[in-house]
Design an enzyme around this catalytic site. Structure first.
Site, short mmCIF file in Angstrom:
data_model
loop_
_atom_site.label_atom_id
_atom_site.label_comp_id
_atom_site.label_asym_id
_atom_site.label_seq_id
_atom_site.Cartn_x
_atom_site.Cartn_y
_atom_site.Cartn_z
N CYS A 156 0.04 6.75 0.72
CA CYS A 156 -0.71 6.16 -0.39
C CYS A 156 -2.17 5.90 -0.04
O CYS A 156 -3.04 6.01 -0.90
CB CYS A 156 -0.04 4.87 -0.86
SG CYS A 156 -0.06 3.52 0.33
N CYS A 160 5.83 -0.26 5.56
CA CYS A 160 5.36 -0.96 4.36
C CYS A 160 6.52 -1.54 3.57
O CYS A 160 6.49 -2.70 3.14
CB CYS A 160 4.55 0.01 3.49
SG CYS A 160 3.87 -0.75 2.00
#
Length: 368
Positions: free
Chosen positions: A205, A108
């Site tokens: 997340c 990410c």
């Protein structure tokens, strides 16, 4: 002090990125805040009744915006759900299905967040981008060097190894020389009491309850039937038990196997084609070398064969001493001076020269 430099600050709504934005504003930068929507987070309650959310839900957006309003700088929300799903979520699923252990935070940072930040920074004519990561950057010998944060207990250099020279050149880490306790105290001094007491999230997340097995089955329900009737084998190839799917295990795992053997056993290998998980003793986990691909060299492009680097093979790893043997511009072999355990293909390996990040890459399975 008037800086006259414009900086785009990634704001998650948490204490670190909020304080980073405030510090830059006080240093005279022209700050623009941006919060990235990566996933459709749904708030829910755990079995204990505690509210649980992702890192960038509606509450986080509002927290980030309130800081921007209070300190008088613009704030935007950037929707990158499509890229995040394609490049992070799908990779996460496919890596586990391939019998590997991915590190979505590295992917990410490297391919999603910084890419999106730079694109928006260019559109807004920003000179720099900034985040609340705990790490440092300096310019030395015509290269930008990433190094560990002052607060080693919070250091995040491990998950930033994929940042290239072009990216590091435009990146600022305002918290690199601060301890987390100092960051909380700064928030408190500025009257941001709720922010100073905000808890941190240590989970992935998009999996706020930390149950990635449930997540994999939700994203791909067909996996449950496809992966049923898996077996455990020992190193002799003998069947010693059964399991409900190889993706739910990782190299070095001891707990959560679902069966007991009367003695400690560890996951030594994962054979996806056969739905087999190989178990053995802790000593059988030990290895003396590993293969690394997808290299990104930061401090230097080539490491001398006699140089002893410190290698971290997981985020909370203390590191082990090894030599690096370059095989190509994109791969190298790591030769440990002492055997290490729990080398998991798919995870990141990061090479250090004291506190400086030499580079990093993805661990691959060595095949005979």
């Amino acid at each position: 002090m008037q800086n006259n430099k414009r900086v785009l600050v990634a704001m998650s709504g948490g204490i670190d990125s909020s304080v980073a934005a405030i510090l830059l504003k006080e240093q005279g930068y022209e700050v623009i805040g941006i919060t990235m929507k990566t996933w459709d987070y749904a708030s829910h309650s755990t079995s204990t009744g505690q509210k649980q959310t992702g890192c960038c839900d509606l509450d986080a957006f509002n927290d980030a915006r309130s800081i921007a309003v209070q300190y008088g700088f613009p704030h935007y929300i950037l929707d990158i759900r499509e890229e995040f799903t394609t490049d992070v979520i799908q990779n996460f699923i496919s890596e586990y299905v391939a019998g590997r252990t991915p590190n979505p935070c590295v992917l990410c940072n490297t391919h999603i967040k910084w890419k999106a930040l730079l694109k928006r920074a260019n559109a807004l004519q920003c000179d720099f981008i900034a985040t609340g990561h705990y790490a440092k950057i300096r310019h030395e010998k015509e290269r930008y060097v990433l190094s560990k944060a002052k607060d080693l207990s919070k250091d995040q250099s491990y998950v930033l190894w994929g940042l290239t020279q072009d990216v590091l050149k435009k990146t600022i880490f305002p918290l690199g020389n601060l301890y987390k306790t100092e960051v909380r105290e700064l928030a408190k001094q500025k009257g941001l009491i709720a922010l100073s007491q905000k808890k941190e999230s240590y989970e992935i997340c998009f999996i706020p309850d930390n149950d990635y097995r449930k997540f994999l089955l939700q994203q791909n329900p067909a996996l449950e039937a496809q992966l049923a009737n898996g077996v455990f084998k020992n190193t002799k190839g003998e069947i010693i038990g059964s399991h409900q799917g190889y993706p739910f295990f990782t190299i070095g795992q001891r707990k959560g196997l679902g069966v007991t053997f009367g003695k400690p056993v560890f996951v030594l290998d994962i054979l996806p084609q056969e739905n087999v998980v190989v178990l053995g003793s802790e000593d059988e986990l030990l290895e003396s070398e590993m293969l690394i691909t997808n290299l990104n060299m930061i401090k230097q492009e080539i490491v001398a064969p006699d140089f002893l680097a410190t290698i971290k093979i997981r985020y909370r790893d203390f590191g082990a001493t090894a030599r690096l043997e370059h095989l190509s511009s994109n791969s190298l072999k790591v030769l440990f001076t002492q055997q290490v355990k729990g080398i998991a293909p798919g995870q990141s390996a990061v090479f250090y020269d004291n506190d400086d990040v030499i580079g990093g890459g993805i661990i691959q399975k060595i095949t005979d």
